[in-house]
Design a protein around this motif. Structure first.
Motif, PDB file in Angstrom:
ATOM      1  N   SER A 119      16.747 -20.602  90.411  1.00 30.43           N
ATOM      2  CA  SER A 119      18.135 -20.334  90.789  1.00 30.43           C
ATOM      3  C   SER A 119      18.300 -18.829  90.984  1.00 30.43           C
ATOM      4  O   SER A 119      17.709 -18.031  90.256  1.00 30.43           O
ATOM      5  N   LEU A 120      19.070 -18.466  91.989  1.00 31.36           N
ATOM      6  CA  LEU A 120      19.315 -17.071  92.355  1.00 31.36           C
ATOM      7  C   LEU A 120      20.804 -16.801  92.287  1.00 31.36           C
ATOM      8  O   LEU A 120      21.618 -17.669  92.640  1.00 31.36           O
ATOM      9  N   ARG A 121      21.147 -15.605  91.846  1.00 30.94           N
ATOM     10  CA  ARG A 121      22.566 -15.241  91.749  1.00 30.94           C
ATOM     11  C   ARG A 121      22.768 -13.844  92.317  1.00 30.94           C
ATOM     12  O   ARG A 121      22.027 -12.914  92.017  1.00 30.94           O
ATOM     13  N   TRP A 122      23.810 -13.733  93.154  1.00 30.99           N
ATOM     14  CA  TRP A 122      24.180 -12.456  93.743  1.00 30.99           C
ATOM     15  C   TRP A 122      25.358 -11.852  92.981  1.00 30.99           C
ATOM     16  O   TRP A 122      26.086 -12.558  92.260  1.00 30.99           O
ATOM     17  N   GLU A 123      25.549 -10.553  93.150  1.00 28.55           N
ATOM     18  CA  GLU A 123      26.608  -9.856  92.410  1.00 28.55           C
ATOM     19  C   GLU A 123      27.996 -10.378  92.750  1.00 28.55           C
ATOM     20  O   GLU A 123      28.909 -10.325  91.922  1.00 28.55           O
ATOM     21  N   ASP A 124      28.182 -10.884  93.984  1.00 31.10           N
ATOM     22  CA  ASP A 124      29.499 -11.367  94.387  1.00 31.10           C
ATOM     23  C   ASP A 124      29.744 -12.821  93.999  1.00 31.10           C
ATOM     24  O   ASP A 124      30.752 -13.414  94.404  1.00 31.10           O
ATOM     25  N   PRO A 179      19.250 -11.068  95.893  1.00 31.05           N
ATOM     26  CA  PRO A 179      20.018 -11.508  94.726  1.00 31.05           C
ATOM     27  C   PRO A 179      19.894 -10.497  93.590  1.00 31.05           C
ATOM     28  O   PRO A 179      18.946  -9.709  93.535  1.00 31.05           O
ATOM     29  N   LYS A 180      20.854 -10.569  92.696  1.00 27.09           N
ATOM     30  CA  LYS A 180      20.844  -9.684  91.531  1.00 27.09           C
ATOM     31  C   LYS A 180      19.840 -10.171  90.495  1.00 27.09           C
ATOM     32  O   LYS A 180      19.073  -9.384  89.933  1.00 27.09           O
ATOM     33  N   THR A 181      19.844 -11.484  90.227  1.00 29.61           N
ATOM     34  CA  THR A 181      18.950 -12.046  89.219  1.00 29.61           C
ATOM     35  C   THR A 181      18.361 -13.358  89.715  1.00 29.61           C
ATOM     36  O   THR A 181      18.904 -14.015  90.609  1.00 29.61           O
TER      37      THR A 181
END
Length: 361
Positions: free
Chosen positions: A228-233, A205-207
């Motif tokens: 919580s995890l967030r990916w660039e897409d 993930p990004k962040t």
């Protein structure tokens, strides 16, 4: 030609070693060669209580196992704070390393372990059991990779929780800051993080942002937390892990066209049966009385429990190195490192007041 039997030395008699010692006995290409503890008496008691083969050697020191020339592999279920010293020494003694999770206190320690394994040409793998050649995992991977059935993955939620009880919360090594300082994050959150990476085809993930109000004990060890995890897409994932909550082991993966749900991904409710549910192109029925099509339950059976499949795969990799001159498989060290990166980021985010943390490989 049948594979050579790989000889395991078990470095310590932790509770989880009971499960893995049985797995080694069940695996067709592995055997328990040695059991050790800090005392012969404890090693002997462990062997008699866990149906260890009578041929297994019993030792009263970890060093003796590492010096035994007949031991091919060491399984290390010691407290996390001891992993770096014993895993590195094992690698230097040319022993392949099956390391219990969480693998290290932080990434620097894990890198030290992985560098030692690579320098000495030995295989490294962590003991995240559901990942290894289990037919249910293979079937779930097929579905989650099929764009016609699930579409684009958008969201994932995982949980691994259990009510540990008062004695555990007071006395278990997993709540002691000098032994297993990650607490529930390392013991249960590790599985959730690995599942999140699995669903994302192991893209980092990004962040990451830790969820507010985790629980700690008086010594500052995490008893429950989430992130919580967030990916660039745009993909997102959340997870929750706890020693304070009723047993749950769930994955819910949501895509633009379908979803996958599994309720026992860490330890199957029945060791020879692995169910999961999928649905594709679901819509409400007439007057919203139900939905069509209804979710489909897949029942996947296996002859060996998932921990024995893990041991079998590890022994096969070791045999390839010993007998065929193959190089150690890099997939498993890579996945351990990515999981550790995310775990470390959770602790950093908590320490920074639940701020988002960028994850850099």
């Amino acid at each position: 030609m049948a594979e050579t039997t790989v000889r395991f030395g078990i470095l310590g008699c932790a509770n989880i070693a009971r499960k893995v010692s049985r797995a080694i006995t069940l695996a067709p290409n592995a055997t328990i060669w040695a059991i050790d503890s800090r005392s012969i008496e404890k090693a002997s008691r462990f062997a008699s209580e866990n149906d260890v083969p009578a041929s297994a050697k019993l030792y009263g020191s970890y060093e003796v196992v590492l010096d035994d020339p007949e031991v091919d592999v060491v399984y290390v279920p010691l407290p996390t704070s001891l992993h770096v010293s014993w895993a590195v020494l094992a690698a230097e003694k040319k022993k392949h390393v099956l390391l219990e999770k969480p693998v290290a206190l932080h990434l620097t320690e894990l890198d030290t372990i992985l560098e030692a394994c690579e320098a000495n040409g030995v295989q490294f793998m962590d003991a995240t059991m559901w990942m290894h050649h289990h037919p249910r995992t293979a079937k779930m991977t097929e579905f989650i990779s099929d764009k016609l059935q699930i579409g684009k993955l958008k969201s994932l939620h995982t949980s691994f929780t259990y009510d540990a009880g008062a004695d555990f919360l007071k006395n278990d090594i997993r709540v002691k800051p000098d032994l297993d300082a990650h607490g529930a994050l390392g013991d249960a959150g590790w599985y959730c993080i690995r599942a999140s990476l699995w669903a994302a085809d192991y893209d980092l993930p990004k962040t990451l942002t830790a969820l507010r109000e985790p629980d700690f004990n008086e010594a500052g060890v995490i008893l429950s937390c989430g992130a919580s995890l967030r990916w660039e897409d745009g993909r997102v994932a959340t997870f929750y892990c706890s020693f304070l909550t009723n047993l749950s082991m769930d994955i819910t993966a949501l895509g633009t066209k379908g979803y996958l749900r599994v309720h026992d991904f860490v330890v199957p409710f029945q060791e020879n049966v692995g169910p999961f549910f999928v649905a594709s192109n679901s819509k409400f029925g007439e007057r919203a009385l139900g939905c069509e099509p209804i979710p489909v339950e897949h029942i996947v059976t296996t002859d060996l429990p998932q921990e024995a499949l893990m041991v079998t795969e590890f022994a096969t990799l070791v045999n390839g190195i010993k007998s065929k001159g193959l190089k150690p498989e890099k997939k498993w060290p890579t996945l351990s490192r990515k999981t550790q990166l995310v775990l470390d980021a959770v602790k950093v985010s908590i320490a920074k007041g639940f701020e988002p943390v960028e994850i850099v490989n």
